[in-house]
Design a protein around this motif. Structure first.
Motif, short mmCIF file in Angstrom:
data_model
loop_
_atom_site.label_atom_id
_atom_site.label_comp_id
_atom_site.label_asym_id
_atom_site.label_seq_id
_atom_site.Cartn_x
_atom_site.Cartn_y
_atom_site.Cartn_z
N ASP A 113 -53.45 19.08 29.90
CA ASP A 113 -53.43 18.30 28.66
C ASP A 113 -52.11 17.55 28.51
O ASP A 113 -52.08 16.39 28.09
CB ASP A 113 -53.61 19.22 27.43
N GLN A 114 -51.02 18.24 28.86
CA GLN A 114 -49.72 17.56 28.74
C GLN A 114 -49.56 16.45 29.78
O GLN A 114 -48.93 15.44 29.52
CB GLN A 114 -48.57 18.57 28.82
N VAL A 115 -50.17 16.67 30.94
CA VAL A 115 -50.16 15.61 31.96
C VAL A 115 -50.92 14.40 31.39
O VAL A 115 -50.45 13.26 31.45
CB VAL A 115 -50.81 16.10 33.28
N ALA A 116 -52.08 14.68 30.78
CA ALA A 116 -52.88 13.58 30.21
C ALA A 116 -52.08 12.85 29.13
O ALA A 116 -52.05 11.62 29.09
CB ALA A 116 -54.18 14.13 29.65
N ASP A 117 -51.40 13.61 28.25
CA ASP A 117 -50.61 12.96 27.19
C ASP A 117 -49.54 12.06 27.78
O ASP A 117 -49.32 10.94 27.30
CB ASP A 117 -49.93 14.02 26.30
N ALA A 118 -48.87 12.55 28.81
CA ALA A 118 -47.79 11.74 29.42
C ALA A 118 -48.37 10.47 30.03
O ALA A 118 -47.77 9.39 29.92
CB ALA A 118 -47.07 12.56 30.48
N LEU A 119 -49.54 10.59 30.63
CA LEU A 119 -50.12 9.41 31.30
C LEU A 119 -50.65 8.39 30.31
O LEU A 119 -50.76 7.20 30.63
CB LEU A 119 -51.26 9.85 32.24
N ARG A 120 -50.97 8.84 29.10
CA ARG A 120 -51.50 7.91 28.08
C ARG A 120 -50.51 6.80 27.75
O ARG A 120 -50.89 5.74 27.29
CB ARG A 120 -51.88 8.66 26.80
N LYS A 121 -49.21 7.07 28.01
CA LYS A 121 -48.20 6.03 27.78
C LYS A 121 -48.46 4.82 28.67
O LYS A 121 -48.01 3.72 28.39
CB LYS A 121 -46.81 6.56 28.12
N GLY A 122 -49.18 5.04 29.77
CA GLY A 122 -49.57 3.94 30.67
C GLY A 122 -48.49 3.56 31.66
O GLY A 122 -47.32 3.95 31.54
N GLY A 123 -48.92 2.82 32.66
CA GLY A 123 -47.97 2.23 33.61
C GLY A 123 -47.55 3.10 34.78
O GLY A 123 -46.74 2.67 35.59
N PHE A 124 -48.09 4.32 34.87
CA PHE A 124 -47.72 5.15 36.02
C PHE A 124 -48.65 4.84 37.19
O PHE A 124 -49.87 4.98 37.08
CB PHE A 124 -47.80 6.64 35.67
N GLU A 125 -48.03 4.44 38.29
CA GLU A 125 -48.85 4.13 39.47
C GLU A 125 -49.30 5.39 40.19
O GLU A 125 -50.31 5.40 40.88
CB GLU A 125 -48.03 3.27 40.45
#
Ligand SMILES: Cc1ncc(COP(=O)(O)O)c(C=O)c1O
Length: 356
Positions: A113-125
């Motif tokens: 879940d925390q990984v998903a939250d961090a990725l929601r910021k967008g822009g990670f390749e």
């Protein structure tokens, strides 16, 4: 044969050592190319993939760097809950990438879940994660992390280090949706050090073509061109390729499921021993490694003294690693180690505890 209950380099079976001693061949010869192709194609079974497996003359860290150089132009999310995940983050930073750290306590599994939250910021390749932290004996829930990534950031590539677990624990690259899965020879594959294996998905290869400054030695597009001709851009580590080819046959003869079951039975036995001696495991239940157990040194054992005792019996274990060096010790149960070896080790440790 001596038994090293350390998480790599591990003991290598005599016949595997012998396989390295085959006569050298010109690496651009048909004879060698046939062996190179056979070994890398067979290796796909270990990764549960139909994609390609690259064999590189390096240790695993080389492929950590290759992953960053080939799949990240700018931004990567580094999941960190142990020493080797931290190294991968450092590799990304050292290569000039914007590597954002998503840190967890070292005794805490990475949370999907925390990984998903961090990725929601967008822009990670891409995202990097270590499947089996050799420092802490913790196995991260990589399958669930892959699901979380797919749900919120389906274009983010998933890069997984399985240096101390591939071949000892089941990791299904294609079914889980991993884009790069990497390992080194000197751990669960029970080969000498010096060879790294990395499986890469098609979409990751496509992404690499849009990434600049991939370097030369670890440029996967260059490697792919050669791989399609059963070869490699530079001279391969031929003795280890011979040994891999031979060892994969031994591994498949044991059967992957049998091999994984052997590793997890040994892990359970070591945990049971620790419990019986009022020693607790560093990693929480449900997230404990099948290949290396990290135990909190709650009895203040002198690990060098214990190892001196064990070495007289041709055995040794490992101390702690990094910041938990002094407060933990590790018993690895990977590669050629059998339950009978574990029983011998635990009996010797009991003898040591009685006398001290
Ligand atoms: C999980 C993990 N990742 C990466 C590495 C680095 O691998 P190598 O020493 O093969 O470069 C290690 C080494 O112990 C490891 O345990």
């Amino acid at each position: 044969m001596s038994r090293m209950f350390v998480p790599g380099p591990v003991d290598v079976a005599d016949e595997v050592l012998q396989a390295q001693a085959a006569p050298m061949l010109p690496h651009r010869s048909k004879e060698f190319e046939a062996i190179f192709r056979r070994a890398s194609e067979k290796a796909r079974g270990l990764f549960y993939t139909t994609y390609r497996v690259f064999l590189t003359a390096s240790s695993g860290t080389g492929l950590q760097e290759a992953a960053i150089r080939n799949f990240v132009n700018k931004r990567v999310l580094s999941v960190v809950n142990g020493a080797f995940a931290d190294r991968w983050h450092d590799v990304a930073r050292s290569n000039g990438k914007e590597a954002e750290k998503l840190a967890f306590e070292w005794d805490t599994p990475a949370s999907p879940d925390q990984v998903a939250d961090a990725l929601r910021k967008g822009g990670f390749e891409a995202l990097t994660v270590v499947h089996n932290e050799t420092s802490t004996g913790l196995q991260n829930p990589v399958r669930e992390i892959c699901e979380a990534v797919r749900a919120v950031a389906p274009d983010t590539l998933i890069l997984v280090d399985a240096v101390s677990s591939l071949g000892g624990a089941k990791i299904e690259m294609d079914a889980w949706g991993i884009d790069m899965l990497l390992t080194s020879s000197q751990k669960c594959l029970a080969l000498p050090p010096g060879l790294a294996l990395g499986a890469v998905s098609d979409r990751a290869m496509e992404k690499a073509s849009s990434v600049e400054n991939r370097g030369w030695y670890f440029d996967l597009l260059r490697m792919e061109k050669h791989r399609l001709k059963d070869s490699s851009p530079a001279t391969p580590v031929m003795p280890l390729v011979f040994a891999l080819d031979f060892q994969l046959d031994r591994i498949f003869a044991e059967g992957l499921d049998n091999r994984f079951a052997r590793h997890s039975a040994m892990a359970e036995r070591v945990q049971e021993w620790a419990d019986a001696h009022d020693l607790s495991m560093y990693a929480p239940e449900g997230y404990r490694s099948q290949t290396v157990t990290t135990i909190r040194n709650e009895r203040g054992l002198n690990v060098s003294d214990l190892n001196a005792f064990l070495k007289q019996r041709e055995m040794r274990i490992a101390g702690g690693y990094g910041p938990i060096k002094e407060t933990t010790f590790r018993i690895a149960h990977m590669g050629e180690i059998q339950m009978t070896d574990i029983e011998k080790l635990l009996a010797a440790m009991d003898e040591y505890l009685k006398k001290s």
